[in-house]
Design an enzyme around this catalytic site. Structure first.
Site, PDB file in Angstrom:
ATOM      1  N   GLY A  46       9.325  -8.843   0.168  1.00 25.04           N
ATOM      2  CA  GLY A  46       9.065  -7.500  -0.366  1.00 25.04           C
ATOM      3  C   GLY A  46       9.372  -6.435   0.682  1.00 25.04           C
ATOM      4  O   GLY A  46      10.017  -5.420   0.384  1.00 25.04           O
ATOM      5  N   GLY A  72       0.806  -1.205   0.000  1.00 22.54           N
ATOM      6  CA  GLY A  72       0.000   0.000   0.000  1.00 22.54           C
ATOM      7  C   GLY A  72       0.840   1.256   0.000  1.00 22.54           C
ATOM      8  O   GLY A  72       0.319   2.350   0.136  1.00 22.54           O
ATOM      9  N   GLY A  75      -1.194 -17.710  -1.798  1.00 20.07           N
ATOM     10  CA  GLY A  75       0.207 -18.075  -2.002  1.00 20.07           C
ATOM     11  C   GLY A  75       0.897 -17.254  -3.067  1.00 20.07           C
ATOM     12  O   GLY A  75       2.087 -17.402  -3.312  1.00 20.07           O
ATOM     13  N   ILE A  98       2.246 -15.981   5.023  1.00 26.51           N
ATOM     14  CA  ILE A  98       1.538 -17.254   4.825  1.00 26.51           C
ATOM     15  C   ILE A  98       2.015 -17.927   3.540  1.00 26.51           C
ATOM     16  O   ILE A  98       1.756 -19.096   3.327  1.00 26.51           O
ATOM     17  CB  ILE A  98      -0.008 -17.083   4.782  1.00 26.51           C
ATOM     18  N   ASP A  99       2.700 -17.189   2.673  1.00 25.83           N
ATOM     19  CA  ASP A  99       3.134 -17.767   1.392  1.00 25.83           C
ATOM     20  C   ASP A  99       4.404 -18.617   1.548  1.00 25.83           C
ATOM     21  O   ASP A  99       4.738 -19.403   0.668  1.00 25.83           O
ATOM     22  CB  ASP A  99       3.410 -16.650   0.369  1.00 25.83           C
TER      23      ASP A  99
HETATM   24  O1  F6P Z   1       1.307 -12.309   0.609  1.00 19.23           O
HETATM   25  C1  F6P Z   1       0.316 -12.783   1.421  1.00 19.23           C
HETATM   26  C2  F6P Z   1      -0.996 -12.810   0.712  1.00 19.23           C
HETATM   27  O2  F6P Z   1      -1.944 -13.278   1.612  1.00 19.23           O
HETATM   28  C3  F6P Z   1      -1.012 -13.606  -0.594  1.00 19.23           C
HETATM   29  O3  F6P Z   1      -1.088 -14.984  -0.371  1.00 19.23           O
HETATM   30  C4  F6P Z   1      -2.210 -13.020  -1.269  1.00 19.23           C
HETATM   31  O4  F6P Z   1      -2.161 -13.163  -2.674  1.00 19.23           O
HETATM   32  C5  F6P Z   1      -2.119 -11.575  -0.892  1.00 19.23           C
HETATM   33  O5  F6P Z   1      -1.408 -11.510   0.328  1.00 19.23           O
HETATM   34  C6  F6P Z   1      -3.445 -10.907  -0.724  1.00 19.23           C
HETATM   35  O6  F6P Z   1      -3.219  -9.565  -0.488  1.00 19.23           O
HETATM   36  P1  F6P Z   1      -4.315  -8.539  -0.034  1.00 19.23           P
HETATM   37  O7  F6P Z   1      -4.380  -8.591   1.454  1.00 19.23           O
HETATM   38  O8  F6P Z   1      -3.793  -7.252  -0.512  1.00 19.23           O
HETATM   39  O9  F6P Z   1      -5.617  -8.956  -0.636  1.00 19.23           O
END
Ligand code: F6P
Length: 360
Positions: A113, A81, A180, A136-137
Site C-alpha cells: 500500500g 491514516g 495478516g 508482518i503480513d
Molecule cells: O498490515 C499490518 C497489520 O498489522 C495487519 O496485519 C492488521 O490487520 C493491521 O495492520 C492492523 O492495523 P492497525 O494498526 O491500524 O490496527
C-alpha cells in the site's frame, strides 16, 4: 568524486520488528559515502504537513543506543491514516516538503500500500524513490520475505506453544487469532511451526463441521486438547467478514473471527471447552529476529547503493536467495500477494495432519 547527496527515509504503514535496523543500515551506508540522511517523522506526514517534521540522522544516533535492536519505529509511522486529499494535492505537498528540505531522493520503508501511495506522490512530483519492503503480513509482492514477518511469526509461534501447554492442562481447544489481513502467510507459517491442529486462512474455504471432525479425531486418538490458529481475515461460513471498527480511510479493521469460531464449535460439539486468544498488536513488536536483521542490513545497503548508481523508482527484494530490485510499477501492478494454496507450507501442513480447509 561522487556528489554528496541528501536523502530522506521514512517508515510507512503498520510498524514491525526490524524497522530500526533498516534505518540504521541506511544511515550507516549513506554516511560512509558522506551523504546526509533526513529521518522523516510519522510516515509521509513529516513531509506533507507544516511545519515539516524531521531529524538529521547520524551514525552516532544509532551506534550508542539500543534502537537498532528494538522493534517499533524510531521515526514513527502512519497506518492507513492519510487524510483523503486528492492524490494531486498530496503529491504536491510531498514534493514541496522534499524541495524545502533539499532532498535528492526518499527511501520509503513500507508495504504494498505504501509503495503504491508514495510511488504515486514521487512520480507526480518527479522525486527519486527507493522502496524497502516491510510488513508482518508478508504480502508485499515479488519479494519472498519482507522485514518484520519472521519476527512476527516467532511471536505467534511462541504464543501457540504457550497455548498448547495450558490447553493440555485444562483439556481445552484453544483458538489463537492472528493478524495478516487478507493474507494467510502469518497464520499458516506460525501454525506449522507451532504444530497447531487446525489453521484457517482467508485463501482456503473451510467448514466448521470439518474443524469439529478434526477435534473428534483428536479425541478418539486419546488426546484431549487442541490448538486452532485462525487468521483475522477469514470469513464466517456464510461469507461475512467480521470487523470491530473502521480505520481512518474507512476500511474494516478485522477482528472477532476467533470468537465466532469458538461459539460455533460450542454450539455443535460439547466435548472440548474452547477459549480464544487474540494476539493483536503484540505481533508487531517482537524481538527483531536474526533473519529480519539480516534483511534489514542487506536491504538498507542495497537501497543506498541503488541511489549511488543513479537508479530510482525501484523496490529492493529478496528472491531466490539473493537481493535485487524491481520497479515500483511492477510491485503495484502485482498488488497484495496472497498465500499460494499449493505452496510447500500448505502441502506440509496437510501432509502432517493439520486441518487447513478444503482445497479442490
Ligand atoms: O498490515 C499490518 C497489520 O498489522 C495487519 O496485519 C492488521 O490487520 C493491521 O495492520 C492492523 O492495523 P492497525 O494498526 O491500524 O490496527
Amino acid at each position: 568524486m561522487e556528489k554528496a547527496k541528501k536523502i530522506g527515509i521514512l517508515t510507512s504503514g503498520g510498524d514491525c520488528a526490524g524497522l530500526n535496523a533498516v534505518i540504521r543500515a541506511v544511515v550507516n551506508a549513506a554516511s560512509l559515502r558522506g551523504w546526509t540522511v533526513y529521518g522523516i517523522r510519522n510516515g509521509t506526514d513529516g513531509l506533507t504537513e507544516s511545519p515539516r517534521e524531521y531529524e538529521i540522522l547520524t551514525v552516532e544516533n544509532f551506534s550508542d543506543t539500543p534502537w537498532p535492536r528494538l522493534s517499533g519505529s524510531y521515526l514513527g509511522s502512519l497506518n492507513k491514516g492519510v487524510k483523503m486529499e486528492s492524490l494531486a494535492e498530496m503529491s504536491r505537498r510531498f514534493g514541496e516538503g522534499v524541495k524545502e528540505l533539499g532532498l535528492d531522493a526518499v527511501i520509503v520503508v513500507g508495504g504494498d500500500g505504501s509503495m503504491n501511495i508514495t510511488g504515486n506522490y514521487c512520480k507526480g512530483a518527479g522525486i527519486k524513490m527507493i522502496g524497502i519492503p516491510k510488513t508482518i503480513d508478508n504480502d508485499t509482492p515479488i519479494t519472498e520475505f519482507s522485514v518484520g514477518f519472521n519476527s512476527a511469526c516467532q511471536v505467534c509461534t511462541t504464543a501457540i506453544d504457550s497455548l498448547e501447554l495450558t490447553a493440555r492442562s485444562h483439556h481445552r481447544a484453544l483458538i489463537c487469532e492472528v493478524m495478516g489481513r487478507d493474507a494467510g502467510h502469518l497464520a499458516m507459517q506460525s501454525a506449522l511451526a507451532g504444530q497447531a491442529d487446525v489453521c484457517l486462512v482467508p485463501e482456503i474455504p473451510y467448514k466448521i463441521d470439518n474443524v469439529i471432525k478434526k477435534l473428534k479425531e483428536i479425541k478418539a486418538s486419546g488426546r484431549s486438547h487442541a490448538v486452532i490458529v485462525v487468521s483475522e481475515g477469514i470469513k464466517t461460513e456464510d461469507g461475512q467478514h467480521l470487523s470491530a471498527a473502521k480505520n481512518l480511510i474507512g476500511e474494516a479493521v478485522y477482528g472477532g473471527v476467533g470468537q465466532y469460531l469458538s461459539a460455533e464449535i460450542n454450539k455443535r460439539y460439547g466435548d472440548f471447552q474452547t477459549r480464544v486468544t487474540t494476539l493483536g498488536h503484540v505481533q508487531r513488536s517482537g524481538v527483531p529476529s536474526s533473519f529480519d536483521r539480516l534483511l534489514a542490513a542487506m536491504f538498507g545497503a542495497e537501497a543506498v547503493d541503488l541511489l549511488a548508481r543513479g537508479e530510482s523508482n525501484k523496490m529492493v527484494v529478496w528472491k531466490d536467495g539473493k537481493i535485487s530490485a524491481v520497479s515500483i510499477e511492477e510491485v503495484v501492478k502485482k498488488g497484495t500477494t496472497l498465500l499460494d494454496v499449493h505452496s510447500d507450507y500448505v502441502k506440509a501442513a496437510r501432509a502432517i495432519g493439520m486441518y487447513v480447509g478444503e482445497i479442490d
